[in-house]
Design a protein around this motif. Sequence first.
Motif, PDB file in Angstrom:
ATOM      1  N   THR A 128      30.667  73.126  18.031  1.00 33.06           N
ATOM      2  CA  THR A 128      29.279  73.766  17.852  1.00 33.06           C
ATOM      3  C   THR A 128      29.358  75.112  18.306  1.00 33.06           C
ATOM      4  O   THR A 128      29.861  75.411  19.337  1.00 33.06           O
ATOM      5  CB  THR A 128      28.191  73.053  18.484  1.00 33.06           C
ATOM      6  N   THR A 129      28.670  76.080  17.611  1.00 36.21           N
ATOM      7  CA  THR A 129      28.806  77.540  17.876  1.00 36.21           C
ATOM      8  C   THR A 129      27.714  77.709  18.761  1.00 36.21           C
ATOM      9  O   THR A 129      26.857  76.998  18.861  1.00 36.21           O
ATOM     10  CB  THR A 129      28.597  78.509  16.687  1.00 36.21           C
ATOM     11  N   LEU A 132      22.385  81.026  17.122  1.00 34.75           N
ATOM     12  CA  LEU A 132      22.625  82.181  15.837  1.00 34.75           C
ATOM     13  C   LEU A 132      21.073  82.964  15.981  1.00 34.75           C
ATOM     14  O   LEU A 132      20.033  82.186  16.396  1.00 34.75           O
ATOM     15  CB  LEU A 132      22.727  81.556  14.723  1.00 34.75           C
ATOM     16  N   ALA A 136      26.676  85.026  15.265  1.00 26.09           N
ATOM     17  CA  ALA A 136      27.016  85.128  13.967  1.00 26.09           C
ATOM     18  C   ALA A 136      28.503  85.357  13.874  1.00 26.09           C
ATOM     19  O   ALA A 136      29.471  84.691  12.956  1.00 26.09           O
ATOM     20  CB  ALA A 136      26.253  85.933  13.083  1.00 26.09           C
ATOM     21  N   THR A 138      30.921  84.353  15.902  1.00 26.66           N
ATOM     22  CA  THR A 138      31.507  83.058  16.340  1.00 26.66           C
ATOM     23  C   THR A 138      31.463  82.243  15.251  1.00 26.66           C
ATOM     24  O   THR A 138      32.732  81.748  14.888  1.00 26.66           O
ATOM     25  CB  THR A 138      30.803  82.477  17.521  1.00 26.66           C
ATOM     26  N   LEU A 139      30.549  82.093  14.381  1.00 30.57           N
ATOM     27  CA  LEU A 139      30.320  81.340  13.292  1.00 30.57           C
ATOM     28  C   LEU A 139      31.705  81.681  12.390  1.00 30.57           C
ATOM     29  O   LEU A 139      32.321  81.021  11.567  1.00 30.57           O
ATOM     30  CB  LEU A 139      29.071  81.298  12.455  1.00 30.57           C
ATOM     31  N   GLU A 140      31.574  83.017  11.988  1.00 31.12           N
ATOM     32  CA  GLU A 140      32.457  83.558  10.932  1.00 31.12           C
ATOM     33  C   GLU A 140      33.887  83.287  11.438  1.00 31.12           C
ATOM     34  O   GLU A 140      35.051  83.090  10.537  1.00 31.12           O
ATOM     35  CB  GLU A 140      32.259  84.986  10.990  1.00 31.12           C
ATOM     36  N   TYR A 142      35.083  80.759  13.342  1.00 27.86           N
ATOM     37  CA  TYR A 142      35.352  79.397  12.853  1.00 27.86           C
ATOM     38  C   TYR A 142      35.695  79.201  11.311  1.00 27.86           C
ATOM     39  O   TYR A 142      36.708  78.588  11.065  1.00 27.86           O
ATOM     40  CB  TYR A 142      34.292  78.164  13.552  1.00 27.86           C
ATOM     41  N   LYS A 143      34.907  79.722  10.631  1.00 30.64           N
ATOM     42  CA  LYS A 143      35.011  79.502   9.164  1.00 30.64           C
ATOM     43  C   LYS A 143      36.409  80.327   8.586  1.00 30.64           C
ATOM     44  O   LYS A 143      36.999  79.697   7.909  1.00 30.64           O
ATOM     45  CB  LYS A 143      33.646  80.284   8.692  1.00 30.64           C
ATOM     46  N   LYS A 148      34.328  74.182   8.386  1.00 27.44           N
ATOM     47  CA  LYS A 148      33.287  74.138   7.412  1.00 27.44           C
ATOM     48  C   LYS A 148      31.854  73.684   8.100  1.00 27.44           C
ATOM     49  O   LYS A 148      32.202  72.921   9.087  1.00 27.44           O
ATOM     50  CB  LYS A 148      33.596  73.253   6.470  1.00 27.44           C
ATOM     51  N   ILE A 149      30.941  74.111   7.711  1.00 28.45           N
ATOM     52  CA  ILE A 149      29.474  73.933   8.184  1.00 28.45           C
ATOM     53  C   ILE A 149      29.165  72.228   7.876  1.00 28.45           C
ATOM     54  O   ILE A 149      29.551  72.090   6.554  1.00 28.45           O
ATOM     55  CB  ILE A 149      28.407  74.758   7.830  1.00 28.45           C
ATOM     56  N   ARG A 153      22.129  72.600  13.740  1.00 30.51           N
ATOM     57  CA  ARG A 153      21.982  73.271  15.273  1.00 30.51           C
ATOM     58  C   ARG A 153      22.152  72.058  16.242  1.00 30.51           C
ATOM     59  O   ARG A 153      21.606  70.981  16.279  1.00 30.51           O
ATOM     60  CB  ARG A 153      20.849  74.053  15.773  1.00 30.51           C
TER      61      ARG A 153
END
Length: 161
Positions: A128-129, A132, A136, A138-140, A142-143, A148-149, A153
């Motif tokens: 879990t990031t 946001l 953001a 951090t999300l990028e 991991y992607k 994958k999402i 939340r």
Amino acid sequence: MSEIEIEPISNQNYHVVSKMVGELLTEIMDAINEKAFNYIPSETERRVKELVEADKYWVFMAKDRSSGEYVGFVSVYESYALYSEGAYGTIPELYVAPDWRSNKVGSKLLKAAMKFAVKKGWHRLEVTTPPLPEFARTLEFYKSNNFKISGGRKLMVSINA
């Protein structure tokens, strides 16, 4: 930047992980302007020691080979859910010191966690990031490392046990 090696935590490094957890939590709380965590260094160090020694929590540390300095870590524990068809790994913390970000340290830590997942027979890792839009990047990150999402939340409620 010099070469980074990834190694499992050893008992003399519990305090190092505790310190980095404090840096991670402070960074999150500063960004969201909310005291979302109650960080007490000695309790965090005791907790990591107990969990690691009970074989319930695994930590991989990133070390700068030339200086011997630890510059990041990732932790993993085993989770269970019906949707995941059994056991899987959860990453509760991944931290890389600011001066070492964008130098593939985080990716090396994730690769170590993925290799460990294979060894454990897990078919997935979840993370879990932080909130946001503040995290953001951090999300990028991991992607860009093939995550994958898969849901919304993360939410929590404190239980006074």
